[in-house]
Scaffold this active site. Structure first.
Site, PDB file in Angstrom:
ATOM      1  N   SER A  84       2.346   1.784  -3.403  1.00 24.96           N
ATOM      2  CA  SER A  84       1.322   2.189  -4.369  1.00 24.96           C
ATOM      3  C   SER A  84       0.775   3.584  -4.098  1.00 24.96           C
ATOM      4  CB  SER A  84       0.170   1.182  -4.355  1.00 24.96           C
ATOM      5  OG  SER A  84       0.642  -0.083  -4.731  1.00 24.96           O
ATOM      6  N   GLU A  85       0.704   3.961  -2.842  1.00 19.30           N
ATOM      7  CA  GLU A  85       0.120   5.251  -2.483  1.00 19.30           C
ATOM      8  C   GLU A  85       1.109   6.409  -2.604  1.00 19.30           C
ATOM      9  OE1 GLU A  85      -2.924   6.224  -1.767  1.00 19.30           O
ATOM     10  OE2 GLU A  85      -3.912   4.280  -1.702  1.00 19.30           O
ATOM     11  N   SER A  86       2.326   6.222  -2.109  1.00 16.86           N
ATOM     12  CA  SER A  86       3.252   7.361  -2.014  1.00 16.86           C
ATOM     13  C   SER A  86       4.647   7.094  -2.554  1.00 16.86           C
ATOM     14  CB  SER A  86       3.386   7.789  -0.549  1.00 16.86           C
ATOM     15  OG  SER A  86       4.087   6.782   0.179  1.00 16.86           O
ATOM     16  N   VAL A 114       0.843  -1.203   0.000  1.00 15.85           N
ATOM     17  CA  VAL A 114       0.000   0.000   0.000  1.00 15.85           C
ATOM     18  C   VAL A 114       0.879   1.254   0.000  1.00 15.85           C
ATOM     19  CG1 VAL A 114      -1.649   1.353   1.367  1.00 15.85           C
ATOM     20  CG2 VAL A 114      -2.028  -1.101   1.011  1.00 15.85           C
ATOM     21  N   TYR A 165      -5.511  -0.099  -9.213  1.00 18.38           N
ATOM     22  CA  TYR A 165      -4.976  -0.052  -7.856  1.00 18.38           C
ATOM     23  C   TYR A 165      -4.990  -1.443  -7.224  1.00 18.38           C
ATOM     24  CZ  TYR A 165      -4.392   1.425  -2.994  1.00 18.38           C
ATOM     25  OH  TYR A 165      -3.935   1.587  -1.707  1.00 18.38           O
TER      26      TYR A 165
END
Length: 187
Positions: free
Chosen positions: A62-64, A59, A167
């Site tokens: 993928s997020e930051s 996560v 995502y």
């Protein structure tokens, strides 16, 4: 030494070098694509909230892309791109100790990971441990996932947001890569 004695030795060395590159080269390439940081913070929070630490790493990637100062135009902050309202909700639900962790500190990696693990744990509990639903909800919200889950048994087929479909694939693939590349990272 004569050339006919050196030649077989050179061939063996050449094949040894090729084997070495073939064996370790992909790992080195993938490790640059899937870096891992904050192992202690992830281990601590993931363990406390009963979440797979490899999912947390996926996560974050993928997020930051591991940038603790990342922010979105919607207002999500930090490594796990949390909305301050979501973090406050984790305090209100009693999943995060508000005296120890502040919503105002979401750029701090340890704080962000704590809130992110609490939220992932909440989503996993809500969706009875179904990781795909929790991942999709992390991106698109629980309400959307509830609707999609009623439309098709295969969640990926029911998702109507291309961003959320991508995502889900991205996080699932990253989770697998982290497990393969760093098998001892969280033991």
């Amino acid at each position: 030494m004569t050339w006919y004695r050196v030649l077989p030795l050179l061939v063996v060395l050449l094949f040894g070098a090729i084997s070495f590159v073939y064996s370790f080269g992909p790992s080195l390439v993938f490790k640059s694509m899937y870096p891992l940081e904050y192992e202690d913070e992830i281990t601590s929070s993931a363990t406390a909230h009963g979440v797979d630490p490899y999912l947390v790493a996926a996560v974050i990637r993928s997020e930051s892309s591991w940038d603790p100062h990342a922010s979105s135009h919607q207002g999500a902050v930090g490594l796990m791109q949390l909305m301050p309202e979501t973090a406050q909700d984790m305090i209100d639900k009693g999943l995060v100790d508000g005296t120890r962790y502040s919503v105002d500190m979401l750029e701090d990696p340890a704080v962000n990971i704590e809130f992110g693990c609490a939220y992932l744990s909440y989503l996993l509990a809500y969706f009875n441990g179904v990781t795909d639903k929790a991942i999709a909800a992390y991106n698109a919200g629980m309400g959307n996932v509830d609707v999609w889950a009623q439309e098709d048994d295969l969640l990926h087929n029911a998702i109507t947001f291309p961003e959320t479909q991508a995502y889900l694939v991205r996080v699932s693939m990253a989770q697998t890569r982290y497990q393969e590349l760093y098998p001892q990272a969280f033991s």
